[in-house]
Every structure is written in C-alpha cells, then in structure tokens.
Scaffold this motif. Structure first.
Motif, PDB file in Angstrom:
ATOM      1  N   VAL A 150       0.858  -1.179   0.000  1.00  0.00           N
ATOM      2  CA  VAL A 150       0.000   0.000   0.000  1.00  0.00           C
ATOM      3  C   VAL A 150       0.898   1.234   0.000  1.00  0.00           C
ATOM      4  CG1 VAL A 150      -1.785   1.282   1.218  1.00  0.00           C
ATOM      5  CG2 VAL A 150      -1.799  -1.226   1.277  1.00  0.00           C
ATOM      6  N   VAL A 151       0.746   2.085  -0.997  1.00  0.00           N
ATOM      7  CA  VAL A 151       1.539   3.315  -1.101  1.00  0.00           C
ATOM      8  C   VAL A 151       0.586   4.507  -1.063  1.00  0.00           C
ATOM      9  CG1 VAL A 151       3.097   4.690  -2.524  1.00  0.00           C
ATOM     10  CG2 VAL A 151       3.353   2.207  -2.444  1.00  0.00           C
ATOM     11  N   ALA A 152       0.853   5.451  -0.168  1.00  0.00           N
ATOM     12  CA  ALA A 152       0.078   6.689  -0.101  1.00  0.00           C
ATOM     13  C   ALA A 152       0.765   7.739  -0.966  1.00  0.00           C
ATOM     14  CB  ALA A 152      -0.045   7.171   1.344  1.00  0.00           C
ATOM     15  N   HIS A 153       0.068   8.226  -1.979  1.00  0.00           N
ATOM     16  CA  HIS A 153       0.596   9.297  -2.830  1.00  0.00           C
ATOM     17  C   HIS A 153      -0.011  10.609  -2.354  1.00  0.00           C
ATOM     18  CE1 HIS A 153       2.445   6.724  -6.010  1.00  0.00           C
ATOM     19  NE2 HIS A 153       1.538   5.863  -5.578  1.00  0.00           N
ATOM     20  N   VAL A 154       0.817  11.473  -1.768  1.00  0.00           N
ATOM     21  CA  VAL A 154       0.320  12.720  -1.178  1.00  0.00           C
ATOM     22  C   VAL A 154       1.022  13.914  -1.827  1.00  0.00           C
ATOM     23  CG1 VAL A 154       0.046  14.067   0.935  1.00  0.00           C
ATOM     24  CG2 VAL A 154      -0.144  11.562   1.010  1.00  0.00           C
ATOM     25  N   THR A 155       0.227  14.843  -2.325  1.00  0.00           N
ATOM     26  CA  THR A 155       0.757  16.090  -2.876  1.00  0.00           C
ATOM     27  C   THR A 155       0.162  17.260  -2.092  1.00  0.00           C
ATOM     28  OG1 THR A 155       0.913  15.124  -5.096  1.00  0.00           O
ATOM     29  CG2 THR A 155       0.986  17.523  -4.937  1.00  0.00           C
ATOM     30  N   PRO A 209       4.979   7.292   1.109  1.00  0.00           N
ATOM     31  CA  PRO A 209       5.417   6.175   1.958  1.00  0.00           C
ATOM     32  C   PRO A 209       4.727   4.870   1.572  1.00  0.00           C
ATOM     33  CG  PRO A 209       3.836   7.531   3.118  1.00  0.00           C
ATOM     34  CD  PRO A 209       4.150   8.251   1.836  1.00  0.00           C
ATOM     35  N   LYS A 210       5.394   3.765   1.873  1.00  0.00           N
ATOM     36  CA  LYS A 210       4.887   2.444   1.495  1.00  0.00           C
ATOM     37  C   LYS A 210       4.821   1.533   2.708  1.00  0.00           C
ATOM     38  CE  LYS A 210       6.363  -1.661  -1.096  1.00  0.00           C
ATOM     39  NZ  LYS A 210       7.448  -2.249  -1.901  1.00  0.00           N
ATOM     40  N   GLN A 211       3.809   0.674   2.750  1.00  0.00           N
ATOM     41  CA  GLN A 211       3.677  -0.325   3.814  1.00  0.00           C
ATOM     42  C   GLN A 211       3.139  -1.611   3.228  1.00  0.00           C
ATOM     43  OE1 GLN A 211       1.742   0.968   7.450  1.00  0.00           O
ATOM     44  NE2 GLN A 211       1.002  -1.103   7.890  1.00  0.00           N
ATOM     45  N   ASP A 212       3.718  -2.743   3.650  1.00  0.00           N
ATOM     46  CA  ASP A 212       3.234  -4.053   3.231  1.00  0.00           C
ATOM     47  C   ASP A 212       2.270  -4.597   4.272  1.00  0.00           C
ATOM     48  OD1 ASP A 212       4.758  -3.954   0.966  1.00  0.00           O
ATOM     49  OD2 ASP A 212       6.372  -5.211   1.730  1.00  0.00           O
ATOM     50  N   VAL A 213       1.222  -5.264   3.799  1.00  0.00           N
ATOM     51  CA  VAL A 213       0.228  -5.850   4.698  1.00  0.00           C
ATOM     52  C   VAL A 213      -0.056  -7.279   4.264  1.00  0.00           C
ATOM     53  CG1 VAL A 213      -0.842  -3.613   5.165  1.00  0.00           C
ATOM     54  CG2 VAL A 213      -1.757  -5.051   3.348  1.00  0.00           C
ATOM     55  N   VAL A 214      -0.491  -8.087   5.221  1.00  0.00           N
ATOM     56  CA  VAL A 214      -0.883  -9.465   4.932  1.00  0.00           C
ATOM     57  C   VAL A 214      -2.400  -9.559   4.989  1.00  0.00           C
ATOM     58  CG1 VAL A 214      -0.798 -11.851   5.730  1.00  0.00           C
ATOM     59  CG2 VAL A 214       1.255 -10.451   5.802  1.00  0.00           C
TER      60      VAL A 214
END
Length: 248
Positions: A109-114, A122-127
């Motif tokens: 999951v990557v949040a693209h913020v402008t 930022p990026k986070q991996d989830v199961v």
C-alpha cells in the motif's frame, strides 16, 4: 594611539558578531519545512472485510487539511494489476479510503500525497488472510505463482513460525516448525531471509533443535512490520514461505 586602536578593533569585532548572528538567523529562517506522511494501515487484514486505509499529513508540524491530492495505490505481490484509490479528508490532517480485499496474500500500500508543492509516497506491506488461504488461492504467501520454477509447491512441506511478534532492538529466538506430509521434517537446511520494506535483506542460518524445530538468533532493529522468508532445502527439494512479523 593604543586606546584608539583598541576602540577600532572592538568596533570591528562587534560588527562581525552582528553580521554572523544575522547570517545564522537567515539560515534558520530559510530552512524549509518538510511534508510528513504517517501511514495508518493495519499490518494484518481479514479477507472480505471492509478495511480503512489511512494516513496523517503534516507540514512543519501542522496538520494539512487542504492537500492537493491524496491517493492510495494497492497491489498484490506477484500480480501486475495496481489499483489507485482516491482518499477523502476526515479532518485533522487525516485522509482515508475503505477497501475490501477479496484474495489472501501479501499486498503493498503506497500513499501518494501532494501538498504545499511537495510530494511524499510512503509504502507499507500488509498481509491479507493467512498463508494457508494464500496457498488455496493458487499462490504462495509471498505472492509468487506456485508454478515457480525450482520450487516444488504442493510437495507436502509446511512451515509455521513460533511467533509473529518480537521486541525491537533486542536479540530474539526466531523459530519455525517444518513438517512434510504432516510429519516433522528433520535433517533439512533451513535459512531465514529477513527484510523491512525496501531495505537490505539479511540471511540467517537456523540450527535444528529436533522434531522438525529449527531456530536462529535474530534482531529486529526497528519497530514495524518485517517480512520473513523461510527457506527449506533437503536434497533436490527447495521450498520457501513468506510471513509477516511485527517488532514492537
């Protein structure tokens, strides 16, 4: 003459001090504030359960409630399809979107913020679900197809970590139980591959304790979610499985 020279020297030194102070103040004033994005995403998500993916956006320590754009990019490991979801503003610098994951596996999951003419992602991996569910979906728990060359999935080998939660910054005993066709697998070569996000992968050889139990000393330096890939080799057989663990 000496008094006059001392007076001139003192005046010059005082002037230099004022100029230096002004210069330092200008440098401090010109230091730009940073756009910070803190992810608020669960480490583990249930299949078919609506789940909120969120982030908190700040600039110079202040909440950003007027970001130009906030989107969440989501994809399953081993799958080329990526989904871009537009987030809504919840207030107090928080932005979120609700998503239902239909398949088990490991996702990014990557949040693209402008905002403020800056961009942060930022990026986070989830199961999602559990490794058993992922296998039932036709992929291994690391998102790779079960037909991957050189890895004989469906060989009856299963792996189960002794714990999925550890204390950050301290040596811990990382253990795994390996079975084949439901029976303890002995005399195998077992290695742990450990990494966090996109950081360097660390390989640690495990020692056999008996009855299919293997263990190695490991240290999870930082808090957060880690990926642990267990490699098991015995003759021509080479199996691996990825699981997510948390360091608190």
């Amino acid at each position: 003459m000496k008094r006059r020279f001392a007076l001139v020297l003192t005046t010059m030194l005082f002037g230099w001090m004022i100029m230096a102070a002004c210069s330092n103040n200008n440098e401090q004033a010109e230091t730009p504030a940073m756009l910070e994005v803190k992810m608020d995403v669960p480490d583990h998500i249930d299949v078919d359960k609506p789940t909120k993916l969120a982030c908190v956006v700040t600039y110079g320590g202040e909440n950003v409630d007027d970001a130009s754009e906030v989107k969440f990019e989501v994809w399953k490991h081993g799958d080329g399809d990526r989904q871009m979801l537009e987030a809504k503003h919840d207030g107090n610098g928080r932005y979120s979107v609700t998503k239902t994951f239909k398949e088990a596996g490991t996702y990014s999951v990557v949040a693209h913020v402008t905002a403020r003419d800056m961009h942060n992602m930022p990026k986070q991996d989830v199961v999602v679900g559990n490794p058993e569910q992922a296998a039932a979906e036709g992929v291994s728990s690391d998102g790779q197809a079960n037909k991957e060359e050189g890895h004989h999935h469906g060989s009856g080998v299963s792996m189960s970590l002794s714990s999925h939660s550890f204390e950050a910054g301290k040596p811990v005993a990382l253990g795994v139980r390996v079975t084949k066709d439901g029976k303890p697998m002995t005399d195998a070569t077992v290695r742990f591959e450990i990494w966090q996000a996109d950081n360097k992968h660390e390989f640690i050889d495990a020692k056999e304790k008996g009855n299919g139990e293997y263990e190695a000393a490991a240290t999870f330096a930082n808090q957060g979610t880690y990926s642990v890939k267990v490699h098991v080799e015995a003759g021509a057989l080479h199996e691996h499985q990825v699981e997510q663990v948390t360091a608190n």
